[in-house]
Design a protein around this motif. Sequence first.
Motif, PDB file in Angstrom:
ATOM      1  N   LEU A 113      60.271  91.089  71.776  1.00 53.78           N
ATOM      2  CA  LEU A 113      59.268  91.655  70.872  1.00 53.78           C
ATOM      3  C   LEU A 113      57.906  91.486  71.527  1.00 53.78           C
ATOM      4  CD1 LEU A 113      58.837  92.743  67.867  1.00 53.78           C
ATOM      5  CD2 LEU A 113      58.155  90.411  67.362  1.00 53.78           C
ATOM      6  N   VAL A 137      52.092  95.177  64.188  1.00 51.17           N
ATOM      7  CA  VAL A 137      53.499  95.524  64.311  1.00 51.17           C
ATOM      8  C   VAL A 137      54.227  95.079  63.055  1.00 51.17           C
ATOM      9  CG1 VAL A 137      55.611  95.074  65.601  1.00 51.17           C
ATOM     10  CG2 VAL A 137      53.447  95.309  66.809  1.00 51.17           C
ATOM     11  N   LEU A 173      57.844  94.252  61.370  1.00 47.14           N
ATOM     12  CA  LEU A 173      59.210  93.893  61.755  1.00 47.14           C
ATOM     13  C   LEU A 173      60.067  94.038  60.506  1.00 47.14           C
ATOM     14  CD1 LEU A 173      60.928  92.761  64.063  1.00 47.14           C
ATOM     15  CD2 LEU A 173      60.367  90.487  63.248  1.00 47.14           C
ATOM     16  N   ARG A 176      52.931 100.288  64.259  1.00 45.50           N
ATOM     17  CA  ARG A 176      54.297 100.704  64.530  1.00 45.50           C
ATOM     18  C   ARG A 176      55.258  99.730  63.857  1.00 45.50           C
ATOM     19  NH1 ARG A 176      56.730  97.782  68.992  1.00 45.50           N
ATOM     20  NH2 ARG A 176      55.174  96.407  69.892  1.00 45.50           N
ATOM     21  N   THR A 194      59.046  97.988  63.952  1.00 50.66           N
ATOM     22  CA  THR A 194      60.210  97.691  64.769  1.00 50.66           C
ATOM     23  C   THR A 194      61.340  97.303  63.841  1.00 50.66           C
ATOM     24  OG1 THR A 194      59.033  97.018  66.736  1.00 50.66           O
ATOM     25  CG2 THR A 194      61.130  95.960  66.330  1.00 50.66           C
ATOM     26  N   GLU A 195      62.494  97.876  64.072  1.00 49.57           N
ATOM     27  CA  GLU A 195      63.589  97.598  63.145  1.00 49.57           C
ATOM     28  C   GLU A 195      64.551  96.583  63.727  1.00 49.57           C
ATOM     29  OE1 GLU A 195      66.172  99.904  59.857  1.00 49.57           O
ATOM     30  OE2 GLU A 195      64.783 100.950  61.171  1.00 49.57           O
ATOM     31  N   ALA A 223      65.693  94.248  69.335  1.00 51.00           N
ATOM     32  CA  ALA A 223      64.902  94.934  68.328  1.00 51.00           C
ATOM     33  C   ALA A 223      64.436  96.253  68.905  1.00 51.00           C
ATOM     34  CB  ALA A 223      63.710  94.067  67.943  1.00 51.00           C
ATOM     35  N   VAL A 262      62.504  99.764  69.100  1.00 46.97           N
ATOM     36  CA  VAL A 262      61.233 100.292  68.611  1.00 46.97           C
ATOM     37  C   VAL A 262      61.481 101.588  67.853  1.00 46.97           C
ATOM     38  CG1 VAL A 262      59.000 101.179  69.294  1.00 46.97           C
ATOM     39  CG2 VAL A 262      59.992  99.236  70.502  1.00 46.97           C
TER      40      VAL A 262
END
Lengths: 225, 315, 302
Positions: free
Chosen positions: A23, A31, A33, A209, A211-212, A222, A224
């Motif tokens: 990450l 960011v 998460l 953004r 991140t999943e 992870a 993007v």
Amino acid sequence: MLELRAITAGYDRRAPVLREVDLTVADGESVGLLGPSGCGKSTLARVAALLHRPDAGQVRLAGEPVTGFRHRAPRAQRTAVGVVFQQPRLSADPRLTLRDLVAEPLRATGRAAHVPERTADLARTVGLGDDLLTRRPHEVSDGQLQRACLARALVLRPRLLICDEMTAMLDASTTAALVGVVEAYRADSGAALLAVGHDRVLLERWCDRVTEFAASGTASEAAVA
Amino acid sequence: MSSPLLAVAGLSVRFRMSGGRTVAAVSDVSFDLAAGECLALVGESGCGKSVLASALLGLLPGNAEVRGAVHAGGRDLLTADERTLARRVRGRLIGLVPQSPAAHLTPVRTVRAQLAETVRELTGAGAAALPDAVLAAADRAAFPADHLDRYPHQLSGGLAQRAATALALVGDAPLLVADEPTTGLDRALVDRTVDELRRHVDDGRGLLVITHDLAAAERVADRVAVMYAGRIVELADAGTFFGKPGPRHPYAAGLLAALPERDFTPIPGMPPELHALPPGCAFAPRCPRATDACAQRPALTEGTACHHALDSAHA
Amino acid sequence: MTHTTAPPAPRVPREGWTVPAGARRRRRDYRALRVRTAAALVVALALAVLAVPLLFPLDQQAVDLANKLQPPSAAHPFGTDDVGRDVLLRCVYGLRVSLLVGLVAALVASVLGVCVGALAAAVGGTTDRLVMRVVDAISSVPHLLLGVFIVAMFRPGVWPVIVSVGLTHWVSTARIVRAEIHSLRSRPFIDAAVSGGASRWRVAVRHLVPGVWPQAALAAVLMVPHAIWHESALSFLGLGIPPHQASLGTMTEAARGSLLAGDWWPTLFPGLFIVIPTLAIAGLAGAWRERINPRRRSELML
């Protein structure tokens, strides 16, 4: 600002919650998460906040490699990261008034002289009145306590703010208010943000953004979004 | 239309605190709930929602005082004694779906043992009929039968929630009260939980959901009651509330506007303290539409307690 | 479905405020009564042991055989013992010794226990495990047996008894303190303090010790009755306070012979003087425990 490389972490070496997770949060970037409960995203947040030593992997903060965690991390590194947790009730010492709660990091780092000015300033920012500042955690609502916890995280002017499910217990208006405070601070200081949560709508609205985190604790990486 | 399952009329709850202070947690709340209907009670934490639920179940602490009436199942729950509440009301008339199922279940006993105990207690099923009754009870909440012999800590959040719901449904209570059933759950689980609650409504039960999660309320409710500082300020149909023309009370409108999928702007200020409520409209200090008229407390008329209700064309 | 026009259900709102039915209030009243009774007893006994020796000096060696084994009367409310001494006066003196031993020994044991428990939890790792095994070893030996060993090394008297109680009772406090610190350490507010730059020392002094102190103090108060019983047992066995000196244990022991002859008062009253203070102190401590229980505090949270 923050670089996590191949982090494997957990509470039992034989069954890590995270495996080889990467990450990156750039300077000034925000960011999100995203992941379901129990997927290890809170553990990752604790690693990023230098509060949990990973079993393997590297953490770099502002370009410097992190060699120790918790008390073994140099104070300057620890205080460069501000953390807000999910449950305000558990993350506030029940014996301290809200004023002392906010001022505690200043006193702990030998900056007691700044206490009156900084606490008054931050109390105004997060919307806590003088009356509320004299109360203890059990005398205020969850929303009010979380405001104080956010003020505490901001009091040392961190360059990275980590919000671990900061708004999961809060109503819509308080959520919007706290996100507003975080964004105002970031606009002012240029700090980076790592917001952990499970509310996609919120994180996509809030962050640059998202991140999943793949479902289940054995997330390989992870991706993007 | 049948007579309501639950009729709350002018209910007020206050707490006597040390030092002679009183905290007005719930003030003059009235609403009805019919069978096959779901009412969502929404509001910020500390607005008195949970106290209202405690009052319905007779679980208020010793320093509480009440006024008004709560009629359900042909009796006034406020005057019923502890014995009646324990034997006739809790579990049999009103089932409670708890906030944190993990804390609601006994960690040292399996789900089957806990269900069996509740079934025996509430239905008086004999030893022969018990195993089947337990299976039926689990099935009603869609709890998988092959997980019955697990302990609560071995269940996922969703299954723990179903186990707790199964317990609430054992007594075949016509009325369910769910107190913040989705707090701390992730979005997918929230949707699953409220969909399951909705299923019980469609089976003909009445459901009172107490929540601060507007998305969950939108998904499950037929009607929405917005609570602010202990009072219901808006009581509206869920369709018109969340859709067009939208809420009419400025507070309700502000709450919806704060959602990240809408304006994402907070309502300025913070709710008033329940021990020092202003004499007039409690929302006036934070309200963009407040005028001198707001020094008089507005009554709940046509579903809104506001002198300057947003007209239907507004949204 | 229309809702605001509700059917005229049997709804007659009552005008005044009422307390909802339920057992909670009764339980509260009972609790208040229990606390008041316990407090009154503790105060009365404390006054007695402080004031009586000033008003009625006791000659520990005095013997009045003409008046031996008198049943309770106006002159001797608790009767007299087998050498004619007033049982009431000796009970008060005995309680004085017992309370002194109880308080000092509980203090010694608590200080020792808090230090060891906190140190073990703070250092952690191997030291922690090692210290706790020592604690296990000590608690695996019956307290009384260990106490007998310790007093046997000294001449009978008050101080050996205190040392004996102190050295055998600190283990429970050490366990409580260590467990409490371990549980506090995993709370997010400790994480928050670490993240806020607090040193180990500051975390301990500012967050851990204040968190443990109510539990440790409660354990200390509950230890007072323990210590009283320990002292009485040692004296009863003839190993504690010297026989001529009034002590609840020595009195019960000396009266055993007369009990067989049917003279009940020299045993009953010292016995009551052991039991009643024990219950009173435990009652107060119980109320305090409910007070510091965070669950009760949150009962009123909205």
